[in-house]
Design an enzyme around this catalytic site. Sequence first.
Site, PDB file in Angstrom:
ATOM      1  N   ASN A  92      -2.271  -7.377 -11.944  1.00 16.13           N
ATOM      2  CA  ASN A  92      -1.842  -7.899 -10.655  1.00 16.13           C
ATOM      3  C   ASN A  92      -0.832  -9.023 -10.838  1.00 16.13           C
ATOM      4  O   ASN A  92      -0.888  -9.770 -11.823  1.00 16.13           O
ATOM      5  CB  ASN A  92      -3.048  -8.428  -9.864  1.00 16.13           C
ATOM      6  CG  ASN A  92      -4.065  -7.324  -9.597  1.00 16.13           C
ATOM      7  OD1 ASN A  92      -3.730  -6.136  -9.634  1.00 16.13           O
ATOM      8  ND2 ASN A  92      -5.309  -7.704  -9.365  1.00 16.13           N
ATOM      9  N   HIS A 109       1.719  -7.656 -16.209  1.00 14.95           N
ATOM     10  CA  HIS A 109       2.836  -7.109 -15.421  1.00 14.95           C
ATOM     11  C   HIS A 109       3.650  -8.211 -14.759  1.00 14.95           C
ATOM     12  O   HIS A 109       4.423  -7.943 -13.839  1.00 14.95           O
ATOM     13  CB  HIS A 109       2.302  -6.144 -14.343  1.00 14.95           C
ATOM     14  CG  HIS A 109       1.817  -4.854 -14.928  1.00 14.95           C
ATOM     15  ND1 HIS A 109       1.084  -3.947 -14.198  1.00 14.95           N
ATOM     16  CD2 HIS A 109       1.949  -4.313 -16.163  1.00 14.95           C
ATOM     17  CE1 HIS A 109       0.795  -2.901 -14.952  1.00 14.95           C
ATOM     18  NE2 HIS A 109       1.302  -3.101 -16.157  1.00 14.95           N
ATOM     19  N   LEU A 202     -14.053   0.968  -6.734  1.00 15.45           N
ATOM     20  CA  LEU A 202     -14.542   1.501  -5.466  1.00 15.45           C
ATOM     21  C   LEU A 202     -15.007   2.941  -5.630  1.00 15.45           C
ATOM     22  O   LEU A 202     -16.009   3.372  -5.077  1.00 15.45           O
ATOM     23  CB  LEU A 202     -13.431   1.420  -4.410  1.00 15.45           C
ATOM     24  CG  LEU A 202     -13.834   1.793  -2.977  1.00 15.45           C
ATOM     25  CD1 LEU A 202     -14.874   0.804  -2.466  1.00 15.45           C
ATOM     26  CD2 LEU A 202     -12.625   1.797  -2.054  1.00 15.45           C
ATOM     27  N   GLU A 203     -14.219   3.679  -6.440  1.00 13.04           N
ATOM     28  CA  GLU A 203     -14.552   5.093  -6.668  1.00 13.04           C
ATOM     29  C   GLU A 203     -14.182   5.432  -8.098  1.00 13.04           C
ATOM     30  O   GLU A 203     -13.503   4.650  -8.760  1.00 13.04           O
ATOM     31  CB  GLU A 203     -13.735   5.963  -5.696  1.00 13.04           C
ATOM     32  CG  GLU A 203     -12.249   5.804  -5.916  1.00 13.04           C
ATOM     33  CD  GLU A 203     -11.428   6.063  -4.652  1.00 13.04           C
ATOM     34  OE1 GLU A 203     -12.000   6.354  -3.595  1.00 13.04           O
ATOM     35  OE2 GLU A 203     -10.204   5.930  -4.756  1.00 13.04           O
ATOM     36  N   ALA A 219     -15.355  -4.300  -4.874  1.00 11.45           N
ATOM     37  CA  ALA A 219     -15.376  -5.339  -5.921  1.00 11.45           C
ATOM     38  C   ALA A 219     -16.142  -6.578  -5.469  1.00 11.45           C
ATOM     39  O   ALA A 219     -16.839  -7.207  -6.276  1.00 11.45           O
ATOM     40  CB  ALA A 219     -13.941  -5.714  -6.284  1.00 11.45           C
TER      41      ALA A 219
END
Length: 232
Positions: A92, A109, A202-203, A219
């Site tokens: 992030n 990043h 989440l998945e 989260a």
Amino acid sequence: MSTIRNIVILTGAGVSAESGIDTFRDGGGLWEQHRVEDVATPEAFARDPELVQRFYDMRREAIQTKQPNAAHHALARLDSEWSGNLLIVTQNVDDLHERAGAKRVLHMHGEHLNAWCTACDVRSRWTGPLIDGPACPACGERALRPDVVWFGEIPYRMEEIFAALQEADLFVSIGTSGAVYPAAGFVRNARDLGVATLELNLEPSQGTLWFDEARHGPASEVVPAWVDEMLS
Ligand code: APR
């Protein structure tokens, strides 16, 4: 958990989703409103610097209106209380980990709140727009670009990340789809090194089958529960 001393945590956009920051690949996510190749590549910047600067000016401004969520705070608590090595490698470019109090953070990043001078290579903290071509604080040249790693560019501090994985006893991947390398490959590097692996998302991510264990949910719920477990 007693055998675990050194932890590497990888975070992605999912850890900031509940803070109101768009993820990239969820429905209505960032890349659905913008073609990646139009804004997040060196070619796009060469072709239409104003479009790219406007896109990142908007993102830089937006993240400053957001707050860390319970997942960021839980990771900051783990960072401050964990006596062993701990490294939060984040994909992030927001600063929510730091604003929650985390210290051992590595932005592979880049960061929205940095500007990178293409003339002198100096990176300066930057909270305002770049569209009007401001002067670099270090060299005065009007050559600042977002300090964000674009597709086709090399992520930052990879040696440090692989060194941390070499020493790790546990690799935890939080809120990332496993769509973009090299981050998506860290779980396999960890497995090859005999490191235990855990996915909190989440998945199921694209790489979920590579993890020893996966816990699925928001989260803000699954990360604090895991941190409580680690600190108990
Ligand atoms: N809690 C946990 N996970 C969540 C939540 C949530 N509230 N909301 C979404 N997620 C998960 C999604 O299920 C998805 O797996 O977060 C992940 C977000 O995936 P992406 O949007 O692909 O973001 P990310 O994995 O960080 O992208 C990696 O790609 O576009 C590039 O450079 C950009 O750093 C980014 C990289």
